[in-house]
Structures are given as structure tokens and as C-alpha cells.
Design an enzyme around this catalytic site. Structure first.
Site, PDB file in Angstrom:
ATOM      1  N   ASN A 150       0.802  -1.232   0.000  1.00  0.00           N
ATOM      2  CA  ASN A 150       0.000   0.000   0.000  1.00  0.00           C
ATOM      3  C   ASN A 150       0.831   1.275   0.000  1.00  0.00           C
ATOM      4  OD1 ASN A 150       0.670  -0.836   2.669  1.00  0.00           O
ATOM      5  ND2 ASN A 150      -0.795   0.642   3.455  1.00  0.00           N
ATOM      6  N   GLY A 226       1.620  -6.085   7.170  1.00  0.00           N
ATOM      7  CA  GLY A 226       0.748  -6.709   6.170  1.00  0.00           C
ATOM      8  C   GLY A 226      -0.553  -7.130   6.818  1.00  0.00           C
ATOM      9  N   THR A 228      -3.484  -9.196   8.827  1.00  0.00           N
ATOM     10  CA  THR A 228      -3.516  -9.874  10.133  1.00  0.00           C
ATOM     11  C   THR A 228      -3.362 -11.382   9.972  1.00  0.00           C
ATOM     12  OG1 THR A 228      -4.764  -8.126  11.191  1.00  0.00           O
ATOM     13  CG2 THR A 228      -5.025 -10.324  12.122  1.00  0.00           C
ATOM     14  N   THR A 230      -1.748 -13.068   7.679  1.00  0.00           N
ATOM     15  CA  THR A 230      -0.333 -13.391   7.403  1.00  0.00           C
ATOM     16  C   THR A 230       0.506 -13.182   8.652  1.00  0.00           C
ATOM     17  OG1 THR A 230      -0.695 -12.622   5.153  1.00  0.00           O
ATOM     18  CG2 THR A 230       1.592 -12.941   5.822  1.00  0.00           C
ATOM     19  N   GLU A 248       3.050  -5.371  12.285  1.00  0.00           N
ATOM     20  CA  GLU A 248       2.204  -4.198  12.077  1.00  0.00           C
ATOM     21  C   GLU A 248       1.098  -4.656  11.115  1.00  0.00           C
ATOM     22  OE1 GLU A 248       1.777  -1.148  13.098  1.00  0.00           O
ATOM     23  OE2 GLU A 248       0.202  -1.346  11.598  1.00  0.00           O
ATOM     24  N   CYS A 282      -3.516   1.499   6.388  1.00  0.00           N
ATOM     25  CA  CYS A 282      -4.004   0.810   7.595  1.00  0.00           C
ATOM     26  C   CYS A 282      -4.518   1.803   8.623  1.00  0.00           C
ATOM     27  CB  CYS A 282      -2.899  -0.029   8.193  1.00  0.00           C
ATOM     28  SG  CYS A 282      -1.420   0.925   8.537  1.00  0.00           S
ATOM     29  N   GLU A 461       6.735   0.387  16.182  1.00  0.00           N
ATOM     30  CA  GLU A 461       7.822   0.878  15.317  1.00  0.00           C
ATOM     31  C   GLU A 461       8.032   2.343  15.652  1.00  0.00           C
ATOM     32  OE1 GLU A 461       5.908  -0.670  11.448  1.00  0.00           O
ATOM     33  OE2 GLU A 461       7.988  -1.271  11.254  1.00  0.00           O
TER      34      GLU A 461
HETATM   35  O1  TXE Z   1      -0.915  -8.605   2.637  1.00  0.00           O
HETATM   36  P1  TXE Z   1       0.005  -9.816   2.940  1.00  0.00           P
HETATM   37  P2  TXE Z   1      -1.580  -8.265   1.292  1.00  0.00           P
HETATM   38  C1  TXE Z   1      -4.237  -5.904   4.818  1.00  0.00           C
HETATM   39  C2  TXE Z   1      -5.346  -5.563   3.891  1.00  0.00           C
HETATM   40  C3  TXE Z   1      -5.113  -6.453   2.728  1.00  0.00           C
HETATM   41  C4  TXE Z   1      -4.630  -7.703   3.425  1.00  0.00           C
HETATM   42  C5  TXE Z   1      -3.821  -8.557   2.516  1.00  0.00           C
HETATM   43  O2  TXE Z   1      -6.589  -5.902   4.483  1.00  0.00           O
HETATM   44  O3  TXE Z   1      -6.293  -6.717   2.001  1.00  0.00           O
HETATM   45  O4  TXE Z   1      -3.793  -7.226   4.471  1.00  0.00           O
HETATM   46  O5  TXE Z   1      -2.899  -7.684   1.842  1.00  0.00           O
HETATM   47  C6  TXE Z   1       4.310 -11.232   2.417  1.00  0.00           C
HETATM   48  N1  TXE Z   1       5.533 -15.637   4.765  1.00  0.00           N
HETATM   49  N2  TXE Z   1      -3.102  -5.008   4.693  1.00  0.00           N
HETATM   50  O6  TXE Z   1      -1.935  -9.457   0.451  1.00  0.00           O
HETATM   51  O7  TXE Z   1      -0.396 -11.064   2.251  1.00  0.00           O
HETATM   52  C7  TXE Z   1       3.818 -10.703   1.090  1.00  0.00           C
HETATM   53  O8  TXE Z   1       4.588 -11.221   0.026  1.00  0.00           O
HETATM   54  C8  TXE Z   1       6.208 -14.472   4.670  1.00  0.00           C
HETATM   55  C9  TXE Z   1      -2.804  -4.145   5.793  1.00  0.00           C
HETATM   56  O9  TXE Z   1      -0.640  -7.284   0.711  1.00  0.00           O
HETATM   57  O10 TXE Z   1       0.052  -9.811   4.392  1.00  0.00           O
HETATM   58  C10 TXE Z   1       4.034  -9.208   1.277  1.00  0.00           C
HETATM   59  O11 TXE Z   1       5.375  -8.871   1.043  1.00  0.00           O
HETATM   60  N3  TXE Z   1       5.760 -13.387   4.008  1.00  0.00           N
HETATM   61  C11 TXE Z   1      -1.387  -3.706   5.758  1.00  0.00           C
HETATM   62  C12 TXE Z   1       3.694  -9.019   2.748  1.00  0.00           C
HETATM   63  O12 TXE Z   1       3.796 -10.304   3.346  1.00  0.00           O
HETATM   64  C13 TXE Z   1       4.538 -13.458   3.458  1.00  0.00           C
HETATM   65  C14 TXE Z   1      -0.971  -3.210   4.414  1.00  0.00           C
HETATM   66  C15 TXE Z   1       2.268  -8.499   2.965  1.00  0.00           C
HETATM   67  O13 TXE Z   1       1.423  -9.367   2.301  1.00  0.00           O
HETATM   68  C16 TXE Z   1       3.748 -14.625   3.528  1.00  0.00           C
HETATM   69  C17 TXE Z   1      -1.304  -4.169   3.403  1.00  0.00           C
HETATM   70  C18 TXE Z   1       4.298 -15.748   4.211  1.00  0.00           C
HETATM   71  N4  TXE Z   1       3.653 -16.905   4.320  1.00  0.00           N
HETATM   72  C19 TXE Z   1      -2.355  -5.054   3.559  1.00  0.00           C
HETATM   73  N5  TXE Z   1       2.572 -14.380   2.866  1.00  0.00           N
HETATM   74  C20 TXE Z   1      -1.069  -2.601   6.738  1.00  0.00           C
HETATM   75  N6  TXE Z   1      -1.140  -2.906   8.037  1.00  0.00           N
HETATM   76  O14 TXE Z   1      -0.722  -1.519   6.327  1.00  0.00           O
HETATM   77  C21 TXE Z   1       2.638 -13.115   2.415  1.00  0.00           C
HETATM   78  N7  TXE Z   1       3.819 -12.559   2.750  1.00  0.00           N
END
Ligand code: TXE
Length: 482
Positions: A150, A226, A228, A230, A248, A282, A461
Site C-alpha cells: 500500500n 501486512g 492480520t 499473514t 504491524e 491501515c 515501530e
Molecule cells: O498482505 P500480505 P496483502 C491488509 C489488507 C489487505 C490484506 C492482505 O486488508 O487486504 O492485508 O494484503 C508477504 N511468509 N493489509 O496481500 O499477504 C507478502 O509477500 C512471509 C494491511 O498485501 O500480508 C508481502 O510482502 N511473508 C497492511 C507481505 O507479506 C509473506 C498493508 C504483505 O502481504 C507470507 C497491506 C508468508 N507466508 C495489507 N505471505 C497494513 N497494516 O498496512 C505473504 N507474505
């Protein structure tokens, strides 16, 4: 077709497998570059390079590390427009936003932590004539930084900068959805003279390269931003390995508007806090609670302003909203708009995809959407949507709005609008979130802590919180001979 490369041991290299993934331009719905599909082998190479670089990097003085990091900050500034265009193209956000917020903040992240380490202090506990204690903070070693799509460079650098500043070496993975500016940062680090292996950037999927980072026995701490879900997965893997974890995660932030607020400022700022970055921050205030006596007045004024938001090509100067980050994400957000209708909500503005002309006709554009008439505890009001969708809910008392605001599994950020000082600080103390803005939104001082409670994450952070996360603290006690 541009091919992004990994940055390992100071060089830009192909993935070991030779496999690449498509990288989409969300405004046009087309593939515009390729990214490495890195796996364990690439992470292993990066970790070995980081291990080799660690003794020398951690032995440098704060001033020597600071100098290199300030050079990176300067080069980010020099490349502001190139980086902003790249960010806008990769993420779909307006170029104007990337140029005003994302890239300057990435520069500030490097500059802030490069200078913070020149001023840090450590506790000293005097035991008088018997002796004394002092705290030593030492770098952890090789750490992992995993970031989302994002605010790509903004959040990527927010982890990397304190990790490097405190003497660690880093294996970092940006989101596979928005890898471009992380790649450009690799080139900047090479130009800045960052020693080989200090920072390694490995591109790829979460379950692939990401999983390899959280699994790797030599990577001793993970800083993750990322979803919750994940975050939960990472905690389950890294927990039993006793890795330090900073998570976070998501949010479902309340924006609480009392009748005695500065009305015009509350309306204007609420439009931004609802729809900035297409609602993909977020910290966005996606649940707007309005005191009943001004509910209709607020609704009318708010929707009037929302109507004025132009959803358009990110490169156009008057576009206030660009494209959502991916087709999947657009479908996810549209799914929540359908759910809202099923749960009895009324769409009082928006709710539809935006069909643009010409080259943008296949872009992932969505109208800013305002929904009212939902129960505070329905799924639409409890689950993170992470798009340009907000709900309006009236309330009668402070107790009622706090109950509704605190009713979700999340606890990241909140905003409180009132000119009554006592009420402002009382509500700020009672709302369950790690960050509270009073009569403002997204005002950020980098010295402050940042993070959420409940399902919004673990740890904080920012400022010294980040430097402490990336160091091991040691108490050393000395007793005089008598
Ligand atoms: O997040 P992911 P995504 C929320 C928002 C969004 C949802 C999913 O609701 O729709 O999370 O978004 C890496 N082991 N936020 O798909 O999947 C992945 O490659 C290690 C809130 O972007 O959590 C990426 O680099 N790493 C958030 C990172 O994790 C893994 C901002 C985030 O991906 C992994 C974005 C694994 N098994 C989304 N799986 C905020 N708090 O700002 C994925 N990744």
C-alpha cells in the site's frame, strides 16, 4: 519488458531459478515488468551475504553508518520524481500523492534513523560506593524485513532504516505486487556505496521468498507489515524459533465526530482520512461515528465533498484517487460493498467501478463509497476492507460510541473530533488503539511510537522503539573491590 533483479551481496542478480512473475500496472490492467520468483536458494544466498557483511558493518561507528545512510537519503531526494512516477505506476496511486508523501517519507526514514543513532543514550544505574550498572545495546545480526503493497517504499524503508542504523544486516522482501521502488532503492544503495551484503533485497511471493525468510535459522528478527492473517501465520512459525517479532497488521479505525467539533475541519479531514491512497492505508478512518444532533448535517456536507473527488489516471494532476492495487483487491473490496447491501446498508454515494477511457479502460478504478444504516457489529463494520469504503453511524452518548469503536478485533488508530479538551483527552485514553489523533489525521512525528493493539499487531515501530527492536539490550554490572 523491464526485468527487476534481486540485490544480493552488493550486486543486481537474476533469481537462482531463472523464473519471473508478472508485475501489473493497475491503472491499465496490463503487465509492464517482470519480477524475480525467488525461493529458498535466493534467500540463502542473501543471508550468507548478510552474515559475511555483519562483522564489519556492526563494527562501524554510528557516524560511519550514518554517513552512508544520509547519502541514500540524499539520492532518494535527488530521484524524487523518478521514484514517485515508479511508485504511482506500480501501485496505482496518484503521482501527486507519491511525490508529496510516499517518497519524501522514504527519504525522511533514512535521514531520521541515520541521525537518531548519533544522539542515543543508554541508562546507567549507580550503586554508589559498591558499583554501577550500564545498558549496552548491540545489533542482533541478520534481520528480515517484509513489507506490503500500500505504501511500498515508505513502509519498506521504515523497517530497513532502523535495522541498518543499529548495525544489523538485512534480508528484505517488498510486496510482489509493488516491487519497483524497492528495486530502484537497490540501485541507489549501490550508488551510495552501501557495502556489499549489508542490505539484500529478494523479490518474490510470500509463501516462497517470504516464507524462506521467516524460516531461516540465521535470520534472528522479523519486522513485518501486512495482513492480520499473514501476521498470525508468521507468528506461528517464528514464535517457536524465538525470533524477535514486530507485527504491524490490519486496522478498522474509528473516526469519532462529536457535535462540538470544528465542523468544517472535521468534514474536510474526514474525506482525506477515508479515501487517501484509495483507502489503502491501515490508518484510514473507515468507521465514521457522528453524534446524532449533527449526523444529517455531517452526512450532507461529507457526501458533497466526496462527490468532488476525481477518480482518474494517476498521472493527471487533479486525480484525487487512482486505481486500486490489483484486480484481486478490487474484487475483494467490491465483495464487501455487496456484503454491506446484504447486511441492510444503504449506499449513499459510490459503490461502482469507474470505467475510464482509452488506455485506462481496463484499470482497477472504484468510486469512493459511503454507506449508512448498518449495525455497528455487522461484518462490514467489523472486518478490514482496505479500500475506498466508509460507513456512517450515529451515536447518542460517549459511552455508546466508545463501546462501538472498541467492538472490533483491531486496535490500530483512531481520530477524535471535539473542541472540548477534557472530552478529547478522556476519549483518547479510553479508545482501544495504539495511535490517537485529536482534531487531525496522519500527522506524523518520526520520534513517536507507532503500532496497534489487539489484532492490529505486536510491538511498536518508530523512533527509539524501532532502534530498540533491532538491538539486544544487555545490563552490565560492576562492583568495586573493597
Ligand atoms: O498482505 P500480505 P496483502 C491488509 C489488507 C489487505 C490484506 C492482505 O486488508 O487486504 O492485508 O494484503 C508477504 N511468509 N493489509 O496481500 O499477504 C507478502 O509477500 C512471509 C494491511 O498485501 O500480508 C508481502 O510482502 N511473508 C497492511 C507481505 O507479506 C509473506 C498493508 C504483505 O502481504 C507470507 C497491506 C508468508 N507466508 C495489507 N505471505 C497494513 N497494516 O498496512 C505473504 N507474505
Amino acid at each position: 519488458m523491464k526485468k527487476i533483479l534481486n540485490y544480493i551481496n552488493g550486486e543486481l542478480v537474476e533469481p537462482a531459478s531463472g523464473q519471473y512473475l508478472d508485475n501489473f500496472d493497475p491503472s491499465r490492467g496490463t503487465v509492464y515488468s517482470k519480477i524475480p520468483q525467488s525461493e529458498f536458494q535466493d534467500v540463502e544466498m542473501a543471508t550468507k551475504a548478510a552474515e559475511k557483511a555483519f562483522p564489519e558493518w556492526s563494527a562501524k561507528t554510528a557516524k560511519e553508518r550514518s554517513k552512508i545512510m544520509l547519502k541514500v537519503a540524499d539520492l532518494i531526494e535527488e530521484n524524487l520524481e523518478k521514484l514517485a512516477h515508479a511508485e504511482s505506476l506500480d501501485n496505482g496511486k496518484p503521482y501527486k500523492l507519491a511525490k508529496a508523501v510516499d517518497i519524501p517519507r522514504a527519504r525522511d526514514n533514512f535521514a531520521f534513523f541515520a541521525t537518531a543513532i548519533l544522539h542515543d543514550e543508554a541508562p546507567f544505574y549507580n550503586m554508589g560506593t559498591s558499583g554501577f550498572n550500564y545498558t549496552l545495546r548491540q545489533p542482533i545480526g541478520v534481520v528480515g524485513c517484509i513489507s506490503p503493497w500500500n505504501l511500498p517504499l515508505y513502509l519498506f524503508s521504515w523497517k530497513i532504516a532502523p535495522a541498518l542504523a543499529s548495525g544489523n544486516c538485512v534480508v528484505a522482501k517488498p510486496s510482489e505486487v509493488t516491487p519497483m521502488t524497492a528495486f530502484l532503492l537497490s540501485e541507489i544503495c549501490i550508488e551510495a556505496g552501501m557495502p556489499a551484503g549489508v542490505l539484500n533485497i529478494v523479490h518474490g511471493l510470500g509463501p516462497g521468498a517470504g516464507q524462506a525468510i521467516i524460516d531461516h535459522p540465521k535470520i534472528k528478527a522479523i519486522s513485518f507489515t501486512g495482513g492480520t492473517k499473514t501476521g498470525e501465520h508468521i507468528a506461528r512459525i517464528a514464535g517457536p524459533k524465538f525470533k524477535k517479532l514486530s507485527l504491524e497488521l490490519g486496522g478498522k479505525n474509528p473516526n469519532i465526530i462529536f457535535a462540538d467539533c470544528d465542523f468544517d475541519k472535521a468534514v474536510k479531514t474526514s474525506v482525506t482520512s477515508s479515501f487517501a491512497n484509495q483507502g489503502q492505508i491501515c490508518l484510514c478512518g473507515s468507521r465514521i461515528f457522528v453524534e446524532r444532533s449533527i449526523y444529517d448535517k455531517f452526512k450532507t456536507a461529507f457526501v458533497e465533498r466526496v462527490k468532488g473527488l476525481k477518480v482518474g489516471p494517476p498521472e493527471e494532476n487533479d486525480s484525487r484517487m487512482g486505481a486500486l492495487v490489483s484486480k484481486d483487491h478490487l474484487e475483494k473490496v467490491m465483495g464487501y460493498i455487496e456484503l454491506a447491501k446484504e447486511e441492510g446498508g444503504s449506499i449513499i454515494h459510490g459503490g461502482n467501478k469507474v470505467e475510464l477511457e482509452g488506455e485506462y479502460s481496463n484499470g482497477y478504478f472504484l468510486e469512493p463509497t459511503v454507506i449508512e444504516g448498518l449495525k455497528y457489529d455487522c461484518r462490514t463494520n467489523q472486518e478490514e476492507i482496505f479500500g475506498p469504503v466508509v460507513t456512517l453511524t450515529p451515536f447518542d452518548t460517549e459511552e455508546e460510541v466508545l463501546m462501538m469503536a472498541n467492538s472490533t478485533q483491531y486496535g490500530l488508530a483512531s481520530t477524535v473530533w471535539t473542541e472540548n479538551l477534557n472530552k478529547a483527552h478522556r476519549v483518547a485514553g479510553l479508545v482501544e488503539s495504539g495511535i490517537v489523533w485529536i482534531n487531525c489525521w496522519l500527522v506524523r512525528d518520526l520520534r513517536t511510537l507507532f503500532g496497534g493493539m489487539k489484532s492490529s499487531g505486536v510491538g511498536r515501530e518508530g523512533g527509539y522503539e524501532a532502534l530498540h527492536f533491532f538491538t539486544e539490550a544487555k545490563n552490565i554490572c560492576f562492583q568495586y573491590d573493597h
